[in-house]
Motif scaffolding. Structure first.
Motif, PDB file in Angstrom:
ATOM      1  N   ILE A 520      -3.510  -1.336   7.978  1.00 50.92           N
ATOM      2  CA  ILE A 520      -3.021  -1.228   9.343  1.00 50.92           C
ATOM      3  C   ILE A 520      -1.794  -2.128   9.496  1.00 50.92           C
ATOM      4  O   ILE A 520      -1.872  -3.346   9.334  1.00 50.92           O
ATOM      5  N   LEU A 521      -0.659  -1.505   9.797  1.00 47.74           N
ATOM      6  CA  LEU A 521       0.601  -2.230   9.908  1.00 47.74           C
ATOM      7  C   LEU A 521       1.257  -1.852  11.227  1.00 47.74           C
ATOM      8  O   LEU A 521       1.576  -0.681  11.463  1.00 47.74           O
ATOM      9  N   SER A 522       1.411  -2.853  12.104  1.00 48.19           N
ATOM     10  CA  SER A 522       2.015  -2.620  13.429  1.00 48.19           C
ATOM     11  C   SER A 522       1.327  -1.471  14.155  1.00 48.19           C
ATOM     12  O   SER A 522       1.977  -0.638  14.805  1.00 48.19           O
ATOM     13  N   GLY A 523       0.005  -1.414  14.022  1.00 43.41           N
ATOM     14  CA  GLY A 523      -0.767  -0.390  14.720  1.00 43.41           C
ATOM     15  C   GLY A 523      -0.817   0.953  14.020  1.00 43.41           C
ATOM     16  O   GLY A 523      -1.517   1.869  14.470  1.00 43.41           O
ATOM     17  N   GLU A 524      -0.066   1.101  12.925  1.00 40.67           N
ATOM     18  CA  GLU A 524      -0.042   2.356  12.180  1.00 40.67           C
ATOM     19  C   GLU A 524      -0.924   2.249  10.933  1.00 40.67           C
ATOM     20  O   GLU A 524      -1.002   1.199  10.296  1.00 40.67           O
ATOM     21  N   GLU A 525      -1.573   3.371  10.587  1.00 40.13           N
ATOM     22  CA  GLU A 525      -2.425   3.414   9.406  1.00 40.13           C
ATOM     23  C   GLU A 525      -1.649   4.002   8.239  1.00 40.13           C
ATOM     24  O   GLU A 525      -1.139   5.118   8.313  1.00 40.13           O
ATOM     25  N   ILE A 526      -1.524   3.223   7.151  1.00 35.99           N
ATOM     26  CA  ILE A 526      -0.744   3.644   5.980  1.00 35.99           C
ATOM     27  C   ILE A 526      -1.681   3.763   4.789  1.00 35.99           C
ATOM     28  O   ILE A 526      -2.403   2.808   4.460  1.00 35.99           O
ATOM     29  N   PRO A 527      -1.709   4.903   4.112  1.00 35.02           N
ATOM     30  CA  PRO A 527      -2.596   5.036   2.937  1.00 35.02           C
ATOM     31  C   PRO A 527      -2.185   4.097   1.810  1.00 35.02           C
ATOM     32  O   PRO A 527      -1.000   3.908   1.535  1.00 35.02           O
ATOM     33  N   ALA A 528      -3.173   3.491   1.156  1.00 30.34           N
ATOM     34  CA  ALA A 528      -2.933   2.747  -0.078  1.00 30.34           C
ATOM     35  C   ALA A 528      -3.020   3.736  -1.231  1.00 30.34           C
ATOM     36  O   ALA A 528      -3.781   4.693  -1.178  1.00 30.34           O
ATOM     37  N   GLU A 529      -2.234   3.491  -2.273  1.00 26.48           N
ATOM     38  CA  GLU A 529      -2.169   4.433  -3.388  1.00 26.48           C
ATOM     39  C   GLU A 529      -2.511   3.743  -4.709  1.00 26.48           C
ATOM     40  O   GLU A 529      -2.080   2.615  -4.953  1.00 26.48           O
ATOM     41  N   CYS A 530      -3.260   4.414  -5.540  1.00 25.20           N
ATOM     42  CA  CYS A 530      -3.471   4.089  -6.960  1.00 25.20           C
ATOM     43  C   CYS A 530      -4.263   2.818  -7.223  1.00 25.20           C
ATOM     44  O   CYS A 530      -5.242   2.818  -7.965  1.00 25.20           O
ATOM     45  N   PHE A 531      -3.815   1.713  -6.626  1.00 22.33           N
ATOM     46  CA  PHE A 531      -4.334   0.404  -7.011  1.00 22.33           C
ATOM     47  C   PHE A 531      -4.123  -0.531  -5.828  1.00 22.33           C
ATOM     48  O   PHE A 531      -3.095  -0.469  -5.145  1.00 22.33           O
ATOM     49  N   ALA A 532      -5.098  -1.389  -5.563  1.00 22.06           N
ATOM     50  CA  ALA A 532      -4.959  -2.290  -4.424  1.00 22.06           C
ATOM     51  C   ALA A 532      -5.544  -3.658  -4.756  1.00 22.06           C
ATOM     52  O   ALA A 532      -6.562  -3.769  -5.442  1.00 22.06           O
ATOM     53  N   GLU A 533      -4.882  -4.696  -4.264  1.00 19.85           N
ATOM     54  CA  GLU A 533      -5.297  -6.080  -4.484  1.00 19.85           C
ATOM     55  C   GLU A 533      -5.777  -6.704  -3.171  1.00 19.85           C
ATOM     56  O   GLU A 533      -5.164  -6.489  -2.109  1.00 19.85           O
ATOM     57  N   ALA A 534      -6.848  -7.466  -3.247  1.00 19.48           N
ATOM     58  CA  ALA A 534      -7.292  -8.280  -2.117  1.00 19.48           C
ATOM     59  C   ALA A 534      -6.549  -9.609  -2.188  1.00 19.48           C
ATOM     60  O   ALA A 534      -6.696 -10.359  -3.161  1.00 19.48           O
TER      61      ALA A 534
END
Length: 667
Positions: A520-534
């Protein structure tokens, strides 16, 4: 490049000419017709080894002497070529060891081009001989301004596994590592008991039962680039020894070539620009931005002038106005000399459907008329334009080490895809972007983007820290710093050497597959792709968090913003989706970039400038006419306008379909 010679060639247009394909009596007519239509330079002899040396040691320059005599009579300039990208049959028949071998260790069959091994000692010897013979014969020709060495090295074919390639590979490794113990350490040979006791045990990679040694595969990539650089050095040295005034170039930076090192062999680097190979105009500019970022101003040795094609494919035909549009696009991106490929379409051979300016029927056509109009356009452009530099603001770092890493480590995805996506979004907004190496001077830029630098060197990280401390803006992304230069995973918490810059560490990570992960960025939902880090911030501030039911990532930070010295660093903990527009808009906002936000679809804006003036190129890639409000282009006073730009009521300009306008403004 010497300034006096450079100025003489600014705005020069020409064509690639293969007179050996045609009857001799056509040459005079061809060159006269070129000259009548504004074409004043030809590139010749690119694949003419068999004409010049029809049998071993027998050299015949009579044909090209005739061509050069006509060029000098018509006051046309010439770029000669060393014809070492394809050889006559006698050479392979007598010296079969010159051929490349495939990975199964079988020699390739004769009958194409770029099928010769750059490690073959006899091939190198024969190349040096023909280059010297040509240079000695043509050294006093006043029409020859320079030479193109070989042709599109590593385009299509770059790997070779002949016995001599293996010997050359060992030579490269000995220079790099000095002793076998150092190689064993660099390659991590204790894994799967791959230890080497002597150099003669080391081979080029081959087809193996399972995954091969990734460090060995990386070194193969580095070797291939070193090998071709060594190959061209021989030719450049010979040419320069016989005429120091000649400008030496090469056309193209293809796979497995470290452009940062390779381009140092030449006086000026060249690019081959074929827009129809790309999905859109944005992608078509990517490689020009890469050449410019590494080499500064450049030449185009092959600019598309017709539909490309081979027996296995055929492109669409450039529409009326597109050749002119593409030419000015190349000029806008830093090219100062352009040659069209090619004068007339071959009637036979593998490229008989690769159309040039003229078709097979040899009749004057609209493409020739279009090129004549370009030559007239050029006359009206101020001379200062050609010495002006393309604006520098944003740089994408894409170094050869990580390019090679992309080819070896594709467990997540390749970094190039994200680099291309973010590049295309920036240029669509009129922001200048260079593609640079990690050795480039960062001080020329206000923003650096280092996406997924999985293989990193501490020296590079220190340079980035200095850049940021002085006020620079830096974007980093997932997987940063996880490997060393040998391709080994670093035994430290990611992002390893980048931790100070990012102001965080990575506490966990996961491959993103079918399960929905977004942020969630500035109220918008953006899909994460391929690989994600916490992410776990230390000095950084959280900007966005993940939205997912995945417990590795749920409510964990996904983007962080760190202040370091006078500068800023944003770390993006995942990969970009197919439409990264919202994320790029966020970066522009965070880094306070001035942007032409209201550019219409299909409108390209680029700028060249000097200390006094700027020339803003506006290119309409649409078929239809378009109106552009001047406030979307510049807030400064327009001194002059050129080409198709029609100023309307001092508030907007109008451009026809496939039209080009250049606005001159005072700084």
């Amino acid at each position: 490049m010497p300034e006096n010679i450079q100025s003489e060639l600014n705005g020069l247009i020409g064509t690639c000419y293969y007179p050996e394909i045609w009857d001799r009596n056509m040459c005079l007519k061809d060159l006269k017709l070129m000259k009548e239509n504004g074409i004043s330079c030809v590139r010749i002899a690119e694949f003419a080894w068999g004409i010049i040396e029809p049998s071993e040691g027998v050299f015949d320059f009579s044909f090209f002497d005739e061509v050069l005599d006509i060029c000098e009579k018509l006051r046309m300039t010439v770029i000669m070529c060393t014809p070492t990208a394809a050889v006559p049959a006698w050479l392979v028949k007598k010296y079969p060891e010159v051929m490349k071998w495939n990975i199964q260790r079988q020699p390739l069959a004769y009958g194409s081009r770029k099928d010769l091994s750059y490690s073959s000692r006899i091939f190198i010897k024969l190349c040096k001989r023909i280059v010297r013979k040509m240079a000695e014969h043509f050294k006093d020709r006043p029409c020859i301004i320079g030479w193109q060495v070989d042709n599109e090295i590593n385009c299509g074919s770059y790997n070779s596994y002949s016995p001599e390639d293996t010997l050359h590979f060992r030579k490269f490794l000995k220079i790099k590592y000095e002793n076998i113990s150092a190689l064993n350490k660099a390659w991590g040979t204790n894994f799967w008991s791959q230890q080497y006791n002597a150099w003669h045990e080391v081979e080029l990679p081959g087809k193996s039962a399972e995954t091969g040694n990734p460090s060995q595969l990386l070194d193969e990539k580095y070797f291939i680039s070193w090998q071709v650089s060594e190959f061209v050095k021989h030719q450049v040295k010979i040419l320069k020894s016989l005429n120091k005034k000649w400008l030496i170039t090469h056309n193209g930076a293809f796979a497995n070539v470290d452009l940062d090192e390779f381009q140092n062999n030449f006086d000026v680097f060249s690019h081959d620009q074929y827009p129809l190979f790309y999905k859109n105009w944005r992608e078509a500019t990517f490689n020009m931005s890469r050449i410019r970022g590494h080499c500064g101003k450049f030449w185009i040795m092959e600019q598309q002038a017709g539909p490309g094609g081979k027996p296995e494919y055929l492109q669409s035909t450039p529409e009326p106005g597109q050749i002119r549009l593409w030419t000015w696009q190349s000029f806008a991106h830093g090219a100062n000399l352009i040659l069209y490929f090619q004068w007339r379409t071959h009637p036979y051979g593998a490229e008989q459907r690769w159309h040039g300016i003229l078709d097979h029927d040899n009749k004057r056509n609209r493409r020739l008329s279009e090129i004549k109009s370009i030559s007239e356009d050029i006359k009206g452009i101020p001379t200062e334009y050609w010495t002006a530099n393309v604006d520098k603001k944003i740089a994408l770092i894409w170094d050869y080490v990580n390019m090679s890493g992309d080819a070896v480590f594709s467990d997540v995805t390749i970094s190039y895809e994200d680099i291309k996506k973010i590049y295309c979004r920036f240029v669509s907004m009129g922001l200048p972007v260079d593609i640079i190496s990690n050795n480039t001077d960062f001080n020329d830029y206000s923003v650096l983007i280092d996406l997924h630098p999985r293989i990193c060197h501490e020296t590079h990280v220190k340079r980035l820290e200095n850049f940021v401390m002085k006020g620079g803006k830096l974007l980093l992304a997932a997987s940063a710093g996880i490997r060393n230069l040998n391709g080994h995973m670093r035994c430290e918490t990611p992002p390893g050497p980048y931790s100070k810059l990012a102001g965080l560490h990575v506490s966990d990570w996961t491959k993103v597959s079918k399960e929905k992960v977004s942020l969630i960025l500035s109220g918008e939902e953006i899909p994460a792709e391929c690989f994600a880090e916490a992410l776990e911030p230390e000095t950084a501030q959280v900007v966005a968090k993940y939205k997912t039911e995945n417990l590795v990532l749920k409510n964990k930070p996904a983007i962080c913003h760190n202040k370091l010295g006078k500068g800023d660093v944003i770390y993006y903990g995942t990969y970009l989706n197919e439409t990264p527009d919202f994320f790029v808009d966020f970066i522009i906002e965070q880094f306070h970039l001035s942007v032409l936000r209201r550019l219409s679809e299909g409108l390209e804006v680029s700028c060249r400038g000097n200390e006094r003036n700027e020339w803003i190129s506006i290119l309409n890639h649409n078929r239809g006419k378009i109106k552009i409000p001047l406030k979307n282009i510049t807030g400064k006073k327009i001194v002059s306008s050129y080409l198709d730009a029609i100023l309307k009521e001092k508030t907007y300009i109008e451009l026809k379909g496939y039209g080009i306008g250049i606005l001159e403004i005072r700084k």
